[in-house]
Write an enzyme that holds these catalytic residues in place. Structure first.
Site, short mmCIF file in Angstrom:
data_model
loop_
_atom_site.label_atom_id
_atom_site.label_comp_id
_atom_site.label_asym_id
_atom_site.label_seq_id
_atom_site.Cartn_x
_atom_site.Cartn_y
_atom_site.Cartn_z
N GLY A 246 0.81 -1.20 0.00
CA GLY A 246 0.00 0.00 0.00
C GLY A 246 0.85 1.25 0.00
O GLY A 246 0.32 2.36 0.04
N LYS B 50 3.84 11.67 6.07
CA LYS B 50 3.64 11.23 4.69
C LYS B 50 4.42 12.17 3.78
O LYS B 50 4.09 13.36 3.65
CB LYS B 50 2.16 11.23 4.32
CG LYS B 50 1.90 10.75 2.88
CD LYS B 50 0.42 10.55 2.60
CE LYS B 50 0.17 10.18 1.15
NZ LYS B 50 0.89 8.96 0.73
N HIS C 181 -2.72 15.09 5.09
CA HIS C 181 -2.28 13.82 5.67
C HIS C 181 -1.36 14.11 6.84
O HIS C 181 -0.88 15.23 7.02
CB HIS C 181 -1.51 12.99 4.62
CG HIS C 181 -2.39 12.34 3.59
ND1 HIS C 181 -2.78 11.03 3.66
CD2 HIS C 181 -2.96 12.84 2.47
CE1 HIS C 181 -3.55 10.74 2.61
NE2 HIS C 181 -3.68 11.83 1.88
N MET D 195 -5.76 1.19 -0.06
CA MET D 195 -6.34 -0.10 0.29
C MET D 195 -7.73 0.04 0.89
O MET D 195 -8.36 -0.95 1.22
CB MET D 195 -5.42 -0.82 1.30
CG MET D 195 -4.11 -1.28 0.71
SD MET D 195 -4.33 -2.63 -0.45
CE MET D 195 -2.65 -2.80 -1.06
#
Length: 268
Positions: free
Chosen positions: A88, A151, A147, A114
């Site tokens: 992922g 990230k 996010h 996902m």
């Protein structure tokens, strides 16, 4: 759950306790830092032990959620070990990753998201764009996504959704590398509606299409707090790949997506 896992080269070797919040069950997992030849040999030896433990009727499948910089080195290692995997992680050189998997005749599920409900939404948008291209001709697209600050790259989900929206808008000027408003600091994320307790794990996306004269506006939004939706989709992907391998239906060198998982109804 495997008792061993690879981790980043800058992380010290340690043992962590993983707890299932639904059942209360827990398991210990020893983290092996990647990078050094000694550690990778230890990981290989541990993998051989896992395979011996599950026996000829079992199957070891890796789950990969890591940093974009590790995507390609991890993919090469899985290929070398003939280790099927579910990935992922976004970023990295995707062409190189896919080539490494296919050249090794390995089977894997690789998807930028996902979360099965989000993937279903993406599929619906792709279908809409293919049937009604330029239906929003002349509309301007604006995108903001938030996010957790760890990230490093732009959301792969955002890029996929944007592709469909740009087809609908007939827009070839939007730059996915520069025109997305990426929020990666706590203050901006809080102002965008993220709760403080979700700052370390969230995905808030808003896409806005506005007509040239500003009189019409469409907004698409999907906000995810926490990581449960991704964990559930990952479990579905693992079971999908396991069944393919067990039944002998996994095509050698085949890279599956979450769309494939959805199409087979392999969701629990």
């Amino acid at each position: 759950l495997s008792p061993i896992a690879l981790t980043g080269p800058d992380v010290e070797s340690s043992t962590i306790n993983v707890v299932d919040l639904d059942t209360g069950k827990s398991a210990t997992v020893r983290l092996i830092p990647s990078g050094s030849e000694e550690n990778m040999l230890e990981a290989q030896s541990s993998l051989e032990g896992l395979r011996a433990g599950v026996g000829p009727k079992g199957q070891v499948i890796a789950i990969d959620y890591t940093h974009p910089s590790a995507v390609n080195s991890n993919g090469k290692w899985y290929a070398e070990q003939n280790l099927p995997f579910v990935m992922g992680t976004t970023g990295g050189d995707r062409v190189e990753l896919f080539n490494d998997v296919q050249n090794a005749n390995l089977s894997a599920v690789i998807a930028p998201n996902m979360g099965k409900q989000i993937v279903a939404m993406q599929a619906a948008l792709e279908n809409l764009a293919s049937q009604y291209p330029n239906a929003f001709g002349g509309y301007e697209l604006k995108v903001t996504e938030s996010h957790q600050k760890t990230k490093a790259d732009t959301s792969g989900t955002a890029k996929a959704v944007i592709d469909s929206l740009l087809t609908l808008a007939g827009d070839d000027e939007f730059d996915k590398e520069n025109d997305i408003n990426m929020l990666r600091d706590d203050e901006s994320s809080l102002a965008f509606g993220v709760k403080e307790e979700d700052l370390n794990g969230h995905a808030f996306h808003t896409y806005t299409l506005t007509s040239a004269d500003g009189s019409v506006e469409f907004e698409l939004k999907h906000n995810v707090s926490g990581r449960r939706v991704y964990a559930e989709g990952t479990a579905d992907a693992v079971m999908f790949l396991y069944r393919k391998l067990k039944e002998g239906n996994a095509d050698s060198g085949r890279i599956y997506s979450m769309i494939n998982v959805l199409e087979e109804g392999a969701l629990e």
